[in-house]
Design a protein around this motif. Structure first.
Motif, PDB file in Angstrom:
ATOM      1  N   SER A  39       1.476  21.826  22.954  1.00 56.10           N
ATOM      2  CA  SER A  39       2.058  21.729  24.311  1.00 56.10           C
ATOM      3  C   SER A  39       3.244  22.382  24.543  1.00 56.10           C
ATOM      4  N   ILE A  40       4.045  22.843  23.000  1.00 55.59           N
ATOM      5  CA  ILE A  40       5.049  23.738  23.258  1.00 55.59           C
ATOM      6  C   ILE A  40       4.521  25.233  23.472  1.00 55.59           C
ATOM      7  N   THR A  41       3.364  25.395  22.738  1.00 56.08           N
ATOM      8  CA  THR A  41       2.824  26.697  22.858  1.00 56.08           C
ATOM      9  C   THR A  41       2.339  27.108  24.543  1.00 56.08           C
ATOM     10  N   GLY A  42       1.626  25.868  25.022  1.00 58.92           N
ATOM     11  CA  GLY A  42       1.432  25.809  26.397  1.00 58.92           C
ATOM     12  C   GLY A  42       2.693  25.976  27.377  1.00 58.92           C
ATOM     13  N   THR A  43       3.483  25.168  26.975  1.00 58.37           N
ATOM     14  CA  THR A  43       4.985  25.219  27.911  1.00 58.37           C
ATOM     15  C   THR A  43       5.552  26.361  27.648  1.00 58.37           C
ATOM     16  N   ASN A  44       5.506  26.971  26.264  1.00 56.39           N
ATOM     17  CA  ASN A  44       6.244  28.563  26.236  1.00 56.39           C
ATOM     18  C   ASN A  44       5.476  29.617  27.115  1.00 56.39           C
ATOM     19  N   SER A  45       4.150  29.431  27.205  1.00 59.08           N
ATOM     20  CA  SER A  45       3.118  30.516  28.065  1.00 59.08           C
ATOM     21  C   SER A  45       3.543  30.185  29.325  1.00 59.08           C
ATOM     22  N   VAL A  46       3.465  29.014  29.841  1.00 62.47           N
ATOM     23  CA  VAL A  46       3.767  28.793  31.342  1.00 62.47           C
ATOM     24  C   VAL A  46       5.130  29.241  31.405  1.00 62.47           C
ATOM     25  N   ILE A  47       6.137  29.124  30.856  1.00 66.21           N
ATOM     26  CA  ILE A  47       7.587  29.420  31.052  1.00 66.21           C
ATOM     27  C   ILE A  47       7.549  31.153  31.046  1.00 66.21           C
ATOM     28  N   THR A  48       6.730  31.605  30.025  1.00 65.15           N
ATOM     29  CA  THR A  48       6.526  33.143  30.117  1.00 65.15           C
ATOM     30  C   THR A  48       6.134  33.612  31.290  1.00 65.15           C
ATOM     31  N   ILE A  49       5.049  33.033  31.734  1.00 63.81           N
ATOM     32  CA  ILE A  49       4.220  33.494  32.872  1.00 63.81           C
ATOM     33  C   ILE A  49       5.289  33.241  34.268  1.00 63.81           C
ATOM     34  N   PHE A  50       5.900  32.134  34.233  1.00 67.96           N
ATOM     35  CA  PHE A  50       6.827  31.833  35.114  1.00 67.96           C
ATOM     36  C   PHE A  50       8.009  32.811  35.269  1.00 67.96           C
ATOM     37  N   THR A  51       8.411  33.322  34.063  1.00 64.34           N
ATOM     38  CA  THR A  51       9.493  33.914  33.865  1.00 64.34           C
ATOM     39  C   THR A  51       9.180  35.445  34.222  1.00 64.34           C
ATOM     40  N   VAL A  52       8.041  35.827  33.973  1.00 61.13           N
ATOM     41  CA  VAL A  52       7.328  37.226  34.422  1.00 61.13           C
ATOM     42  C   VAL A  52       7.166  37.122  35.919  1.00 61.13           C
ATOM     43  N   ILE A  53       6.607  36.190  36.288  1.00 59.98           N
ATOM     44  CA  ILE A  53       6.441  35.917  37.794  1.00 59.98           C
ATOM     45  C   ILE A  53       7.856  36.188  38.518  1.00 59.98           C
ATOM     46  N   GLY A  54       8.786  35.359  38.077  1.00 57.04           N
ATOM     47  CA  GLY A  54      10.111  35.358  38.320  1.00 57.04           C
ATOM     48  C   GLY A  54      10.741  36.738  38.567  1.00 57.04           C
ATOM     49  N   THR A  55      10.516  37.229  37.506  1.00 57.49           N
ATOM     50  CA  THR A  55      11.221  38.564  37.250  1.00 57.49           C
ATOM     51  C   THR A  55      10.494  39.563  38.253  1.00 57.49           C
ATOM     52  N   LEU A  56       9.239  39.493  38.166  1.00 52.06           N
ATOM     53  CA  LEU A  56       8.310  40.253  39.476  1.00 52.06           C
ATOM     54  C   LEU A  56       8.987  40.072  40.967  1.00 52.06           C
ATOM     55  N   ILE A  57       9.203  38.698  41.271  1.00 52.05           N
ATOM     56  CA  ILE A  57       9.521  38.192  42.565  1.00 52.05           C
ATOM     57  C   ILE A  57      11.248  38.694  42.602  1.00 52.05           C
ATOM     58  N   VAL A  58      11.963  38.583  41.457  1.00 53.34           N
ATOM     59  CA  VAL A  58      13.256  39.179  41.674  1.00 53.34           C
ATOM     60  C   VAL A  58      13.233  40.667  42.083  1.00 53.34           C
ATOM     61  N   LEU A  59      12.502  41.407  40.997  1.00 51.90           N
ATOM     62  CA  LEU A  59      12.269  42.889  41.194  1.00 51.90           C
ATOM     63  C   LEU A  59      11.796  43.215  42.636  1.00 51.90           C
ATOM     64  N   SER A  60      10.726  42.380  43.031  1.00 52.75           N
ATOM     65  CA  SER A  60      10.461  42.825  44.231  1.00 52.75           C
ATOM     66  C   SER A  60      11.308  42.595  45.564  1.00 52.75           C
ATOM     67  N   ILE A  61      12.107  41.364  45.375  1.00 52.98           N
ATOM     68  CA  ILE A  61      13.286  41.021  46.076  1.00 52.98           C
ATOM     69  C   ILE A  61      14.371  42.159  46.350  1.00 52.98           C
ATOM     70  N   PHE A  62      14.618  42.576  45.220  1.00 48.52           N
ATOM     71  CA  PHE A  62      15.591  43.664  44.765  1.00 48.52           C
ATOM     72  C   PHE A  62      15.129  44.967  45.577  1.00 48.52           C
ATOM     73  N   TYR A  63      13.572  45.378  45.178  1.00 51.23           N
ATOM     74  CA  TYR A  63      13.127  46.401  45.871  1.00 51.23           C
ATOM     75  C   TYR A  63      13.081  46.332  47.544  1.00 51.23           C
ATOM     76  N   PHE A  64      12.661  45.396  47.970  1.00 50.63           N
ATOM     77  CA  PHE A  64      12.644  45.124  49.444  1.00 50.63           C
ATOM     78  C   PHE A  64      14.090  44.949  49.947  1.00 50.63           C
ATOM     79  N   PHE A  65      15.218  44.465  48.992  1.00 48.98           N
ATOM     80  CA  PHE A  65      16.392  44.655  49.624  1.00 48.98           C
ATOM     81  C   PHE A  65      16.903  46.046  49.811  1.00 48.98           C
TER      82      PHE A  65
END
Length: 180
Positions: free
Chosen positions: A32-58
């Motif tokens: 569960s912790i590994t899965g949670t960490n994977s989900v957190i990592t995936i969401f962190t990567v997705i969040g980072t990509l979204i933030v970078l995209s927002i920054f790029y679009f800004f």
């Protein structure tokens, strides 16, 4: 209370089951912790990509706004130039209107000149006709002058003969009366 070996065995079995159950729960928790960490990592990567995209679009939006501001400034300058050109065109159209008035006046003057030149043309025709008539009339004068010229030629010839005869007649006098 007496604790028997059976109790101890039951307690041992329960503890063993509890340890097995804890081990299973620990594996489930790790998964569960590994899965949670994977989900957190995936969401962190997705969040980072979204933030970078927002920054790029800004940044792109900021560049677009800057370009729009520059374009608006260029458009403002071009509109001022267009306004000046339109003023110049309006002035030129006004000048053309005034020149059209001059063209009308020139047309009237050309018409007057044409009428005047018609008179001049007629006068030139009259002069030409009179010159031809004068040439016709003077041909008799030329003829008469040539006849007179012939008569003067005959007269000169006759005077020359008289002069020669007088000279011939005076020759014997020269012999008797010499002139110094």
């Amino acid at each position: 209370m007496n604790i028997t070996s059976q109790h101890l065995e039951d307690i041992s079995t329960c503890l063993k089951e509890l340890a097995d159950e804890a081990s299973i729960q620990q594996d489930i928790t790790k998964k569960s912790i590994t899965g949670t960490n994977s989900v957190i990592t995936i969401f962190t990567v997705i969040g980072t990509l979204i933030v970078l995209s927002i920054f790029y679009f800004f940044i792109a939006f900021n560049r677009g706004v800057s370009h729009s501001v520059e374009s608006m400034d260029t458009i403002r300058v071009q509109m001022a130039e267009l306004r000046d050109s339109m003023d110049s065109i309006t002035f030129s159209v006004d000048e053309i209107g005034q020149n059209i008035g001059y063209i009308d006046m020139m047309s009237r003057n050309v018409g007057t000149m044409a009428r005047s030149t018609n008179g001049i043309t007629q006068s030139i025709r009259n002069i030409t006709h009179q010159t031809k008539q004068l040439g016709y009339d003077t041909q008799w004068i030329r003829y008469d002058a040539s006849v007179i010229d012939q008569h003067f030629g005959h007269l000169n010839y006759s005077i020359g003969n008289v002069s020669q005869s007088l000279n011939d007649a005076a020759t014997p006098i020269d012999k008797f009366f010499p002139f110094p």
